[in-house]
Design a protein around this motif. Structure first.
Motif, PDB file in Angstrom:
ATOM      1  N   VAL A 268      13.019 -25.411 -14.267  1.00  0.00           N
ATOM      2  CA  VAL A 268      13.408 -26.232 -15.412  1.00  0.00           C
ATOM      3  C   VAL A 268      13.533 -25.291 -16.609  1.00  0.00           C
ATOM      4  CG1 VAL A 268      12.678 -28.080 -16.966  1.00  0.00           C
ATOM      5  CG2 VAL A 268      12.170 -28.225 -14.515  1.00  0.00           C
ATOM      6  N   PRO A 269      14.694 -25.296 -17.282  1.00  0.00           N
ATOM      7  CA  PRO A 269      14.848 -24.351 -18.398  1.00  0.00           C
ATOM      8  C   PRO A 269      13.851 -24.644 -19.519  1.00  0.00           C
ATOM      9  CG  PRO A 269      16.824 -25.713 -18.096  1.00  0.00           C
ATOM     10  CD  PRO A 269      15.850 -26.147 -17.068  1.00  0.00           C
ATOM     11  N   LEU A 270      13.201 -23.604 -19.979  1.00  0.00           N
ATOM     12  CA  LEU A 270      12.254 -23.733 -21.081  1.00  0.00           C
ATOM     13  C   LEU A 270      12.992 -23.535 -22.391  1.00  0.00           C
ATOM     14  CD1 LEU A 270       9.373 -21.542 -19.622  1.00  0.00           C
ATOM     15  CD2 LEU A 270       9.257 -24.001 -20.029  1.00  0.00           C
ATOM     16  N   PRO A 271      12.425 -24.003 -23.503  1.00  0.00           N
ATOM     17  CA  PRO A 271      13.038 -23.689 -24.803  1.00  0.00           C
ATOM     18  C   PRO A 271      13.122 -22.171 -24.979  1.00  0.00           C
ATOM     19  CG  PRO A 271      11.207 -25.241 -25.045  1.00  0.00           C
ATOM     20  CD  PRO A 271      11.227 -24.823 -23.627  1.00  0.00           C
ATOM     21  N   ARG A 272      14.115 -21.755 -25.713  1.00  0.00           N
ATOM     22  CA  ARG A 272      14.379 -20.317 -25.849  1.00  0.00           C
ATOM     23  C   ARG A 272      13.136 -19.518 -26.264  1.00  0.00           C
ATOM     24  NH1 ARG A 272      19.236 -17.794 -26.401  1.00  0.00           N
ATOM     25  NH2 ARG A 272      20.261 -19.803 -26.576  1.00  0.00           N
ATOM     26  N   TRP A 273      12.335 -20.098 -27.191  1.00  0.00           N
ATOM     27  CA  TRP A 273      11.184 -19.358 -27.719  1.00  0.00           C
ATOM     28  C   TRP A 273      10.060 -19.211 -26.697  1.00  0.00           C
ATOM     29  CZ3 TRP A 273       6.641 -22.244 -28.060  1.00  0.00           C
ATOM     30  CH2 TRP A 273       6.788 -23.636 -27.985  1.00  0.00           C
ATOM     31  N   LEU A 274      10.136 -19.992 -25.627  1.00  0.00           N
ATOM     32  CA  LEU A 274       9.104 -19.897 -24.603  1.00  0.00           C
ATOM     33  C   LEU A 274       9.510 -18.999 -23.424  1.00  0.00           C
ATOM     34  CD1 LEU A 274       7.562 -23.474 -24.153  1.00  0.00           C
ATOM     35  CD2 LEU A 274       6.351 -21.356 -24.640  1.00  0.00           C
ATOM     36  N   ARG A 275      10.816 -18.646 -23.423  1.00  0.00           N
ATOM     37  CA  ARG A 275      11.307 -17.871 -22.265  1.00  0.00           C
ATOM     38  C   ARG A 275      10.861 -16.417 -22.335  1.00  0.00           C
ATOM     39  NH1 ARG A 275      17.504 -19.760 -22.494  1.00  0.00           N
ATOM     40  NH2 ARG A 275      17.026 -21.963 -22.732  1.00  0.00           N
ATOM     41  N   LEU A 276      10.620 -15.840 -21.181  1.00  0.00           N
ATOM     42  CA  LEU A 276      10.318 -14.412 -21.124  1.00  0.00           C
ATOM     43  C   LEU A 276      11.596 -13.641 -21.416  1.00  0.00           C
ATOM     44  CD1 LEU A 276       8.171 -14.326 -17.857  1.00  0.00           C
ATOM     45  CD2 LEU A 276       7.357 -13.903 -20.170  1.00  0.00           C
ATOM     46  N   PRO A 277      11.474 -12.437 -21.965  1.00  0.00           N
ATOM     47  CA  PRO A 277      12.689 -11.653 -22.193  1.00  0.00           C
ATOM     48  C   PRO A 277      13.445 -11.427 -20.878  1.00  0.00           C
ATOM     49  CG  PRO A 277      10.693 -10.347 -22.583  1.00  0.00           C
ATOM     50  CD  PRO A 277      10.260 -11.756 -22.340  1.00  0.00           C
ATOM     51  N   GLU A 278      14.752 -11.501 -20.965  1.00  0.00           N
ATOM     52  CA  GLU A 278      15.539 -11.382 -19.733  1.00  0.00           C
ATOM     53  C   GLU A 278      15.406  -9.992 -19.142  1.00  0.00           C
ATOM     54  OE1 GLU A 278      19.360 -12.835 -19.399  1.00  0.00           O
ATOM     55  OE2 GLU A 278      18.872 -14.822 -20.169  1.00  0.00           O
ATOM     56  N   ARG A 279      15.238  -9.957 -17.835  1.00  0.00           N
ATOM     57  CA  ARG A 279      15.064  -8.687 -17.145  1.00  0.00           C
ATOM     58  C   ARG A 279      16.431  -8.057 -16.928  1.00  0.00           C
ATOM     59  NH1 ARG A 279      15.637  -7.002 -12.411  1.00  0.00           N
ATOM     60  NH2 ARG A 279      16.466  -9.017 -11.827  1.00  0.00           N
ATOM     61  N   THR A 280      16.537  -6.806 -17.266  1.00  0.00           N
ATOM     62  CA  THR A 280      17.828  -6.159 -17.048  1.00  0.00           C
ATOM     63  C   THR A 280      17.815  -5.440 -15.700  1.00  0.00           C
ATOM     64  OG1 THR A 280      16.959  -4.303 -18.292  1.00  0.00           O
ATOM     65  CG2 THR A 280      18.413  -5.800 -19.480  1.00  0.00           C
ATOM     66  N   ALA A 281      18.954  -5.509 -15.040  1.00  0.00           N
ATOM     67  CA  ALA A 281      19.057  -4.857 -13.730  1.00  0.00           C
ATOM     68  C   ALA A 281      18.890  -3.350 -13.903  1.00  0.00           C
ATOM     69  CB  ALA A 281      20.407  -5.165 -13.107  1.00  0.00           C
ATOM     70  N   SER A 282      18.311  -2.729 -12.894  1.00  0.00           N
ATOM     71  CA  SER A 282      18.056  -1.295 -12.992  1.00  0.00           C
ATOM     72  C   SER A 282      18.165  -0.665 -11.613  1.00  0.00           C
ATOM     73  CB  SER A 282      16.653  -1.083 -13.568  1.00  0.00           C
ATOM     74  OG  SER A 282      16.170   0.176 -13.214  1.00  0.00           O
ATOM     75  N   GLN A 283      18.509   0.608 -11.613  1.00  0.00           N
ATOM     76  CA  GLN A 283      18.539   1.330 -10.338  1.00  0.00           C
ATOM     77  C   GLN A 283      17.539   2.484 -10.361  1.00  0.00           C
ATOM     78  OE1 GLN A 283      22.740   2.189  -9.644  1.00  0.00           O
ATOM     79  NE2 GLN A 283      22.930   0.234  -8.579  1.00  0.00           N
ATOM     80  N   ALA A 284      16.550   2.356 -11.255  1.00  0.00           N
ATOM     81  CA  ALA A 284      15.552   3.420 -11.374  1.00  0.00           C
ATOM     82  C   ALA A 284      14.546   3.337 -10.234  1.00  0.00           C
ATOM     83  CB  ALA A 284      14.826   3.276 -12.705  1.00  0.00           C
ATOM     84  N   LEU A 285      13.881   4.469  -9.992  1.00  0.00           N
ATOM     85  CA  LEU A 285      12.862   4.526  -8.932  1.00  0.00           C
ATOM     86  C   LEU A 285      11.510   4.878  -9.552  1.00  0.00           C
ATOM     87  CD1 LEU A 285      14.951   6.488  -6.305  1.00  0.00           C
ATOM     88  CD2 LEU A 285      14.073   4.186  -5.999  1.00  0.00           C
ATOM     89  N   PRO A 286      10.438   4.232  -9.096  1.00  0.00           N
ATOM     90  CA  PRO A 286       9.106   4.516  -9.659  1.00  0.00           C
ATOM     91  C   PRO A 286       8.520   5.788  -9.055  1.00  0.00           C
ATOM     92  CG  PRO A 286       8.946   2.801  -7.994  1.00  0.00           C
ATOM     93  CD  PRO A 286      10.388   3.196  -8.065  1.00  0.00           C
TER      94      PRO A 286
END
Lengths: 548, 308
Positions: A268-286
């Protein structure tokens, strides 16, 4: 096949073991509390002492007719609401989100049946299961009450079960609602568990701080506690029970309403202020992640979080008993003086004079190795499940000897048990210093570090059994062993069981280290059995077909 | 070329359930070998024996001259493996999984690993449990290729991959072959094996029924052609034509369904004599082929024609 005729029946079928296990198990927990009432109320003075003692623990539950079987059981079960609510909490968070995680809901919703109906049938199955558990708990409580001379009727016992089922339905509904907002079932269960803890604390507030009943009314647990059917003179509060029912209906109903309107697999979509920052796709390796460097390191990484929670539980329990033992011993003095049976029980467990703080402390610390072994059971379950579900296939397809994989995992578990024991030792020593309790440091070290061989023993047996048994059977076997060992050591001496039988329990070899230190031969015997079991398990694992 | 995989009389049973019986084949170094069979035929059982995940009841399996069970660790240094149903720690990210397996293999060329990630356009920051089926497959494919193994053993490697990534996979297999390395892949899709493999082994009901070059095996490939005409036509007009095995008249003679094997030239020319409304052709599933060609005695007869 009859059970597979509808979503409702299929879901109810999935709950059949839980209904029996949870229903009878919780009923027996209730009955276990009833069993001690007679020994605690042998004289009028002891009866008054019991009421006085209970009043010291009124933060836990209302002190109502605690010198009766029903009242004492109601009082003692107070804090256990957390334990009882575990099943509905898990079932509620799994009901839809768990199936979405597994992808099985996609298939289920592809049949020509409205989405709401599928959800309602599943919900009805949970409610039916809770009702069945409530009935079982009521029946077992009634049978126990009859045995120990309680005055409540079967109707009262069933009302107790119903009240429990209602509060559990509310918790399940809450978990279901939260799961509409989370991507996975774990966080939904975690948030609900956290809220349950808050509810329990809120309910406690008015019993500790005067004029704060309005705060406690914010907690559904408060309304659950307004009914005490096992105390016939107190009875039930129909209004409170109806309120619990209404809240459960609102939570569950709104969950189904939201479910019908959201994407499957989405939230269920939350109000914008409650949403976690959007995760950006990455191709990095830990690249620098230490926990990925070997099977042992990875196993440590896997075990770290559960080990932290179990450390909190085990060391928290140890610290609490150390802090309160002197106070408790003072409160118990009159009761102990009038109840030789109670003294015997404590002596059998703790190994010393119950009128002394250390004797009482020794008895209460008896639970530490039990907790640690329970932690080990959960980890052995993880090992077995990983093999059974094919998660070891790729690890074993890497150039790693099977023995190394097994020992890596076992080594991480052994490390965790040592760390838990060490932290418990440090925390307990600090608590003893704070409470002004004079404890022999060597014996305290023996009591805490002495848990490690028992943990390794359970792990060894579990790894050995996992070579032949499937996950559920392996976990069941270990749980049975723990229960049997606990029964033998807890009740066995009182039942005058022969020494040969007492020796079958692992707790026998743990002894009473806080008073007498560790017996080296006993420790060596436990370690030897653990090594043999692990050796057999390793040989079996090296030769067996994986995930067959 | 020397054989890198040698399997002789391999048998495995799971109690009452069928496993494999007397399976024998070999794969030469440098070739791309397709292991073909319907679901439950025994492909995965054979592959899991090669990977020492299960132990054969009897028979021998060797990779690079090493015994698959007793020298499995040495073999695994040479092999990259993709299981049929990838199951990995659901709480690790794709990147963590790849790093973990890189460490278990004693380290890999990080530049090459990054190149593979880019080729498959994999988002390595997501947890394994959050990946789609195709992305899960990409993770296990990358971990199989990342250490440039001498032999790749891939169990239904393209299952769940989209066409673009399937194409990328085909290119990677060709590169491996061009470098002289070996690929043994299983599949139940004939066209996929045709595309990538040089030699094919067909397994059914736990037994090898045919091994040979791709051309030999595809010669057994049947297909169906359905022609709808404006008017009713006599089905007999097609019965004796080259490539036609069976004919069936439908829709009062307006439609003819033909079971074909071989060229369709004669059928097309014959159909052109009538007003054609539509013509469709489809490749039957491998299962259909097996049902038609290897039922009962036919299986035994075909098995006699095995080409070593």
């Amino acid at each position: 096949m009859w059970w597979l005729r509808s979503v409702f029946l299929k879901t109810l079928r999935d709950y059949r073991v839980a209904i029996l296990g949870w229903g009878i198990g919780m009923g027996l927990v209730l009955v276990a509390t009833m069993a001690s009432v007679a020994t605690l109320t042998t004289t009028q003075q002891a009866r008054e002492q019991l009421v006085s003692l209970a009043a010291q623990f009124s933060w836990n539950a209302d002190v109502v007719a605690v010198d009766t079987v029903g009242g004492y059981a109601t009082f003692k079960i107070g804090i256990f609401i957390f334990l009882i609510a575990v099943w509905p909490l898990l079932a509620g968070s799994r009901m839809l989100r768990g199936e979405e995680d597994r992808g099985s809901l996609d298939v289920l919703l592809s049949v020509p049946r409205p989405r709401v109906r599928v959800a309602l049938e599943k919900l009805a199955a949970i409610w039916t299961a809770l009702l069945a558990m409530g009935v079982l708990i009521g029946l077992v409580a009634f049978a126990g009450g009859q045995k120990f001379g309680a005055t409540f009727s079967i109707g009262d016992a069933l009302l107790f079960g119903l009240n429990l089922a209602l509060v559990c339905a509310l918790i399940g509904g809450l978990a279901l609602l939260i799961s509409q907002f989370t991507q996975e079932q774990g966080p939904a269960a975690g948030w609900t568990g956290g809220l349950l803890l808050v509810f329990i604390v809120l309910d406690m507030v008015h019993r500790v701080v005067p004029n704060t009943e309005w705060i406690s009314r914010l907690s559904p647990i408060y309304y659950y506690n307004l009914s005490k059917p096992l105390v016939p003179s107190y009875g039930v509060n129909v209004g409170a029970m109806l309120l619990l029912l209404a809240l459960a209906l609102i939570l569950s109903g709104s969950s189904v309403w939201l479910f019908a309107r959201r994407d499957i697999g989405g939230t269920v979509p939350l109000p914008r202020w409650l949403r976690l920052p959007e995760r950006t796709a990455s191709q990095a390796l830990p690249v620098g992640d230490w926990s990925l460097r070997s099977v042992y390191a990875r196993s440590l990484g896997m075990i770290a979080v559960p080990a932290m929670w179990w450390t909190l539980l085990i060391s928290g329990w140890a610290v609490w008993v150390v802090v309160v033992v002197q106070q408790l011993q003072a409160k118990l003095s009159a009761l102990l003086a009038s109840s030789p049976a109670f003294i015997n029980v404590i002596k059998n467990i703790g190994g010393g004079d119950a009128t002394l703080s250390t004797g009482l402390l020794s008895a209460m610390l008896f639970f530490l190795p039990l907790f640690l072994m329970a932690f080990v059971v959960t980890q052995v379950n993880g090992w077995s499940a990983d093999e059974q579900d094919g998660r070891l296939d790729l690890v074993l397809a890497a150039p790693q000897p099977r023995l190394q994989v097994l020992l890596g995992r076992f080594g991480a578990l052994a490390t965790a048990t040592i760390v838990i024991s060490l932290i418990t030792l440090l925390a307990t020593a600090a608590a003893a210093a704070y409470a002004g309790l004079n404890l022999d440091l060597g014996n305290l070290a023996a009591a805490t570090l002495g848990m490690v061989p028992l943990g390794l023993l359970v792990a060894g047996i579990g790894y050995m059994a996992a070579g032949w048994l499937r996950t559920a059977a392996d976990t069941g076997l270990l749980s049975f062993l723990l229960a049997a060992w606990f029964f033998i050591s807890f009740i066995g001496p009182e039942l005058k069981l022969p020494d040969a039988t007492l020796r079958l329990s692992a707790f026998y070899y743990y002894g009473t280290p806080l008073l007498h230190g560790l017996q080296l031969t006993s420790v060596m015997e436990v370690v030897a059995v653990a090594v043999i079991a692990l050796g057999i398990g390793a040989v079996r694992f090296a030769r067996k077909d994986i995930a067959v | 070329m020397a054989a890198i995989i040698e399997v002789q009389g391999l048998t495995k049973s799971y109690g009452r359930k069928r496993g494999i019986a007397d399976v024998s084949f070999s794969v030469d170094e440098g070739e791309v070998f397709g292991f073909l069979g319907p679901n439950g035929a025994g492909k995965t059982t054979t592959i899991r024996i090669l990977m020492a995940l299960i132990r054969a009841g009897s028979g021998t399996a060797r990779v690079a001259g090493l015994d698959c069970w007793h020298q499995s660790v040495d073999i695994k240094k040479l092999v990259g493996y993709v299981p049929g149903e990838p199951a990995l720690d659901p709480n690790l990210t794709g990147g963590q999984i790849l790093e973990f397996f890189a460490h278990l293999r004693g380290g890999v060329d990080q530049a090459y690993l990054k190149q593979l990630i880019e080729r498959f356009d994999l988002d390595t920051s997501r947890k394994f449990r959050q990946y789609s089926t195709g992305n899960k497959r990409k993770v296990v494919l990358i971990q199989a290729f990342m250490h440039r193994p001498r032999l790749l053993i891939l169990d239904e490697p393209t299952s769940g991959l989209d066409p673009l990534n399937q194409h990328e996979f085909d290119r990677m297999v060709k590169e491996v072959r061009d470098e002289g390395r070996t690929v043994c892949l299983s599949s139940h899709i004939l066209s996929e094996v045709e595309k990538t493999c040089t030699r094919v082994g067909i397994i059914r009901a736990g037994s090898i029924v045919r091994i040979g070059g791709v051309a030999e095996v595809t010669a057994i490939k049947r297909y169906e052609m359905t022609i709808t005409f404006g008017d009713a036509v006599p089905a007999d007009a097609f019965r004796t034509l080259e490539g036609v095995i069976e004919t069936e008249a439908l829709d009062n003679g307006h439609t003819v369904r033909l079971a074909m094997q071989g060229p369709a030239d004669a059928v097309i020319k014959a159909a052109a004599r009538y007003p054609v409304v539509s013509l469709t052709s489809h490749e039957p599933s491998l299962e259909d082929i097996f049902l038609r060609y290897y039922e009962g005695d036919a299986a035994a007869k075909e098995a006699e024609h095995v080409v070593a």
